[in-house]
Enzyme design. Structure first.
Site: not given
Length: 295
Positions: A154, A45, A120
């Site tokens: 993440c 990321e 995301k």
């Protein structure tokens, strides 16, 4: 195809002086992975945020604009290398501008020119409040010659509902590009990667940043990670559920071979079957009772 050789990158933050040096560093990682026979490589990321290190210190809003300005070069670079090396590349994530605002977007590049993307879905407080990013609203289930995969970036891996949504749709591998700058953040992501692999009886591939920059930066300046590939904690896999990990906080490429026939055997013949033995009706009934009680 049953066997997939995957490379996952512990990307070392270093004192680079130019955009050319940044791309050269990525190219070196790509060639290293190819030399080891990788079919797929995963970068972390915010990998392109490394380019902020040779720019003057700027606000988060200015940093978003700066990174968005590299979008065309970013896509061109990874498309070219994917085609030339005949390798699927998850180019980490990149901040770019969409209609709704700036997003943290993962790009998956295929040798035939196809590009799959995943915004995301869960933003951290820092991403919402300081970066002012906009969260995604759709999980993309991606088809490959090894089966279906999904990208949970993440913080996304910390929400079990997402991984279960993916698994129910047939996903057998989750890619988790991450950026964690403390051991606390890393262990949250790492333990959740392993939990998602156990709960859903699938593979999870984790990548992250390591090291630090010589000067503090308000965006990305330090990383803490031990990249790895994780499996169910059950036969025919190892008891710890770890297929491979790197050396903590070392700049390196971690290699692993995934055998999807072993995953199928685990789902059919494992000692336990948490993916199949879940009881959705029970959970929904309990939730309804709780909601009624709150009223």
């Amino acid at each position: 195809m049953n066997h997939l050789i995957v490379a996952t990158v512990q990307y070392g933050l270093s004192d680079i002086q130019s955009e050319e040096q940044f791309w050269a560093g990525l190219a070196a990682k790509l060639h290293e992975a190819k030399e080891h026979g990788a079919n797929l490589i995963v970068f972390p990321e915010y990998v392109t945020a490394h380019m902020l290190s040779y720019e003057p210190v700027m606000t988060h809003e200015a940093a978003c604009r700066q990174l968005d300005g590299h979008t065309e070069a970013y896509i061109s670079f990874f498309q070219t290398y994917s085609r030339e090396l005949n390798m699927i590349i998850l180019g980490g994530t990149h901040i770019c501008k969409e209609k709704q605002g700036f997003v943290n977007k993962a790009f998956l590049f295929f040798p035939d020119g196809r590009i799959e993307v995943q915004n995301k879905l869960h933003l951290t407080p820092e991403e919402r409040n300081r970066w002012s990013l906009t969260e995604g609203d759709k999980l993309n289930v991606i088809e490959t010659e090894w089966g279906l995969l999904a990208i949970l970036t993440c913080y996304d891996i910390e929400f079990p509902e997402l991984a279960r949504m993916a698994a129910v749709q047939g996903v057998e591998m989750i890619l988790c590009p991450s950026y964690t700058d403390t051991s606390f953040g890393y262990h949250r992501v790492r333990h959740c990667c392993q939990a998602r692999a156990i709960e859903n009886q699938l593979f999870v591939v984790l990548s992250g940043m390591v090291g630090s920059l010589p000067e503090d930066r308000p965006q990305v300046d330090e990383g803490y990670c031990q990249a790895g590939v994780f499996t169910p904690c059950d036969l025919p896999f190892k008891e710890a559920g770890i297929l491979q990990t790197g050396e903590l906080n070392q700049d390196m490429v971690v290699m692993a071979e995934l055998d999807f026939s072993e995953l199928a055997n685990n789902r059919k013949q494992g000692v336990v079957s948490p993916f199949y033995d879940r009881r959705p009706a029970l959970y929904e009934q309990a939730m309804e009772k709780m909601l009624i009680g709150e009223r």
